[in-house]
Design a protein around this motif. Structure first.
Motif, PDB file in Angstrom:
ATOM      1  N   GLU A 170       0.824  -1.201   0.000  1.00  0.00           N
ATOM      2  CA  GLU A 170       0.000   0.000   0.000  1.00  0.00           C
ATOM      3  C   GLU A 170       0.864   1.259   0.000  1.00  0.00           C
ATOM      4  O   GLU A 170       0.545   2.251  -0.675  1.00  0.00           O
ATOM      5  CB  GLU A 170      -0.931  -0.006   1.200  1.00  0.00           C
ATOM      6  CG  GLU A 170      -1.844   1.203   1.323  1.00  0.00           C
ATOM      7  CD  GLU A 170      -2.821   1.362   0.173  1.00  0.00           C
ATOM      8  OE1 GLU A 170      -3.421   2.449   0.048  1.00  0.00           O
ATOM      9  OE2 GLU A 170      -2.984   0.418  -0.632  1.00  0.00           O
ATOM     10  N   ARG A 173       1.973   1.704  -3.510  1.00  0.00           N
ATOM     11  CA  ARG A 173       0.894   2.217  -4.356  1.00  0.00           C
ATOM     12  C   ARG A 173       0.676   3.709  -4.122  1.00  0.00           C
ATOM     13  O   ARG A 173       0.561   4.488  -5.064  1.00  0.00           O
ATOM     14  CB  ARG A 173      -0.399   1.446  -4.071  1.00  0.00           C
ATOM     15  CG  ARG A 173      -1.544   1.797  -5.012  1.00  0.00           C
ATOM     16  CD  ARG A 173      -2.843   1.155  -4.576  1.00  0.00           C
ATOM     17  NE  ARG A 173      -3.366   1.784  -3.369  1.00  0.00           N
ATOM     18  CZ  ARG A 173      -4.055   2.925  -3.356  1.00  0.00           C
ATOM     19  NH1 ARG A 173      -4.288   3.585  -4.479  1.00  0.00           N
ATOM     20  NH2 ARG A 173      -4.504   3.419  -2.214  1.00  0.00           N
ATOM     21  N   ARG A 174       0.643   4.112  -2.852  1.00  0.00           N
ATOM     22  CA  ARG A 174       0.395   5.522  -2.541  1.00  0.00           C
ATOM     23  C   ARG A 174       1.537   6.420  -2.987  1.00  0.00           C
ATOM     24  O   ARG A 174       1.341   7.614  -3.240  1.00  0.00           O
ATOM     25  CB  ARG A 174       0.170   5.688  -1.038  1.00  0.00           C
ATOM     26  CG  ARG A 174      -1.097   5.036  -0.524  1.00  0.00           C
ATOM     27  CD  ARG A 174      -1.289   5.318   0.960  1.00  0.00           C
ATOM     28  NE  ARG A 174      -2.390   4.561   1.521  1.00  0.00           N
ATOM     29  CZ  ARG A 174      -2.775   4.645   2.795  1.00  0.00           C
ATOM     30  NH1 ARG A 174      -2.126   5.455   3.630  1.00  0.00           N
ATOM     31  NH2 ARG A 174      -3.784   3.921   3.231  1.00  0.00           N
ATOM     32  N   SER A 178       4.298   1.256  -9.474  1.00  0.00           N
ATOM     33  CA  SER A 178       3.339   0.454 -10.235  1.00  0.00           C
ATOM     34  C   SER A 178       3.400  -1.035  -9.913  1.00  0.00           C
ATOM     35  O   SER A 178       2.475  -1.772 -10.264  1.00  0.00           O
ATOM     36  CB  SER A 178       3.563   0.644 -11.739  1.00  0.00           C
ATOM     37  OG  SER A 178       4.867   0.214 -12.112  1.00  0.00           O
ATOM     38  N   GLN A 190      -4.622  -3.241  -7.949  1.00  0.00           N
ATOM     39  CA  GLN A 190      -5.452  -2.205  -7.367  1.00  0.00           C
ATOM     40  C   GLN A 190      -4.990  -0.843  -7.841  1.00  0.00           C
ATOM     41  O   GLN A 190      -3.845  -0.463  -7.628  1.00  0.00           O
ATOM     42  CB  GLN A 190      -5.397  -2.247  -5.831  1.00  0.00           C
ATOM     43  CG  GLN A 190      -6.252  -1.184  -5.155  1.00  0.00           C
ATOM     44  CD  GLN A 190      -6.121  -1.186  -3.653  1.00  0.00           C
ATOM     45  OE1 GLN A 190      -5.342  -1.943  -3.094  1.00  0.00           O
ATOM     46  NE2 GLN A 190      -6.872  -0.323  -2.992  1.00  0.00           N
ATOM     47  N   SER A 191      -5.879  -0.131  -8.493  1.00  0.00           N
ATOM     48  CA  SER A 191      -5.605   1.248  -8.916  1.00  0.00           C
ATOM     49  C   SER A 191      -4.276   1.373  -9.652  1.00  0.00           C
ATOM     50  O   SER A 191      -3.479   2.265  -9.375  1.00  0.00           O
ATOM     51  CB  SER A 191      -5.622   2.186  -7.702  1.00  0.00           C
ATOM     52  OG  SER A 191      -6.863   2.121  -7.043  1.00  0.00           O
ATOM     53  N   GLY A 192      -4.027   0.472 -10.584  1.00  0.00           N
ATOM     54  CA  GLY A 192      -2.823   0.542 -11.383  1.00  0.00           C
ATOM     55  C   GLY A 192      -1.585  -0.021 -10.725  1.00  0.00           C
ATOM     56  O   GLY A 192      -0.512   0.009 -11.317  1.00  0.00           O
TER      57      GLY A 192
END
Length: 221
Positions: A170, A173-174, A178, A190-192
């Motif tokens: 996470e 991702r944040r 990628s 999740q979200s790319g």
């Protein structure tokens, strides 16, 4: 209970009372290089709970080979680790320094080197200045990755992260990464952001291939 040593004026590379930022070695990287981000406990070294004894440090299988591949490809290797044991008073920055130094020495003995270490000691269960809930530097927040990106001029979207907890993924991702490899985890998107598992030799081969590809894009063999 150990002294937390929570001061920016002491002998440790503290950017603030609960944030360790250590540049290791003198390797220079071109602006816009991607990086290999690594959690520490449970990813680089075997997790011993709240690690405060250098003698108990043992490297995880194959991690030195992954780091060595990044070294050869000219990819910065950056450790980003939560250390709530400091906030909780279980040990202090002096114990962290000893343990971290031992981990880096074990890697060097295996022909692998880390270029930067960031550690966040903030936690809601802490005391004094370290008692901060959901601090931006504490994973799953992306602060440590963003700080490393700023200091080294990294290309975060092309960077990779390896960790043993969903919070590591996470944080990646944040931070705009990628891809990540989750030790003993499952694949997910999740979200790319794509999570690849690292459970066996085939998964490890995929990580090595991704590191090699980054080196090729960066102009290194």
């Amino acid at each position: 209970m150990a002294d937390t040593d929570a001061t920016t004026s002491g002998p440790y590379p503290l950017a603030e009372p609960g944030l360790w930022v250590e540049r290791v070695g003198s390797r220079v990287f071109p602006a816009g290089a991607p990086a290999l981000f690594l959690d520490r406990d449970g990813t680089v070294n075997v997790d011993t709970g709240y690690p405060d004894d250098p003698a108990k440090m043992v490297l995880c299988d194959d991690i030195a080979a992954a780091i060595g591949a990044a070294n050869r490809a000219g990819i910065p290797v950056i450790v980003v680790t939560n250390q709530s044991g400091i906030a909780r008073g279980y040990f202090g920055w002096s114990e962290f320094a000893a343990v971290n130094g031992r981990v880096l020495d074990l890697l060097r003995a295996d022909n692998a080197s880390v270029d930067m270490v960031l550690a966040c000691a903030y936690h809601e269960a802490g005391e004094g200045p370290l008692a901060i809930a959901d601090h931006p530097m504490r994973k799953p927040n992306p602060g440590m990755l963003l700080e490393a990106g700023k200091r080294l001029g990294l290309d975060l979207p092309r960077s990779l992260i390896v960790g043993d907890k969903p919070a590591d993924m996470e944080a990646g991702r944040r931070a705009g990464l990628s891809r990540g490899w989750l030790v003993d985890g499952e694949s997910a998107v999740q979200s790319g952001f794509t999570v690849w598992p690292w459970r066996d030799r085939e998964d490890f081969g995929g990580l090595l291939a991704a590191i090699a590809a980054l080196g090729a894009v960066s102009g290194r063999p």
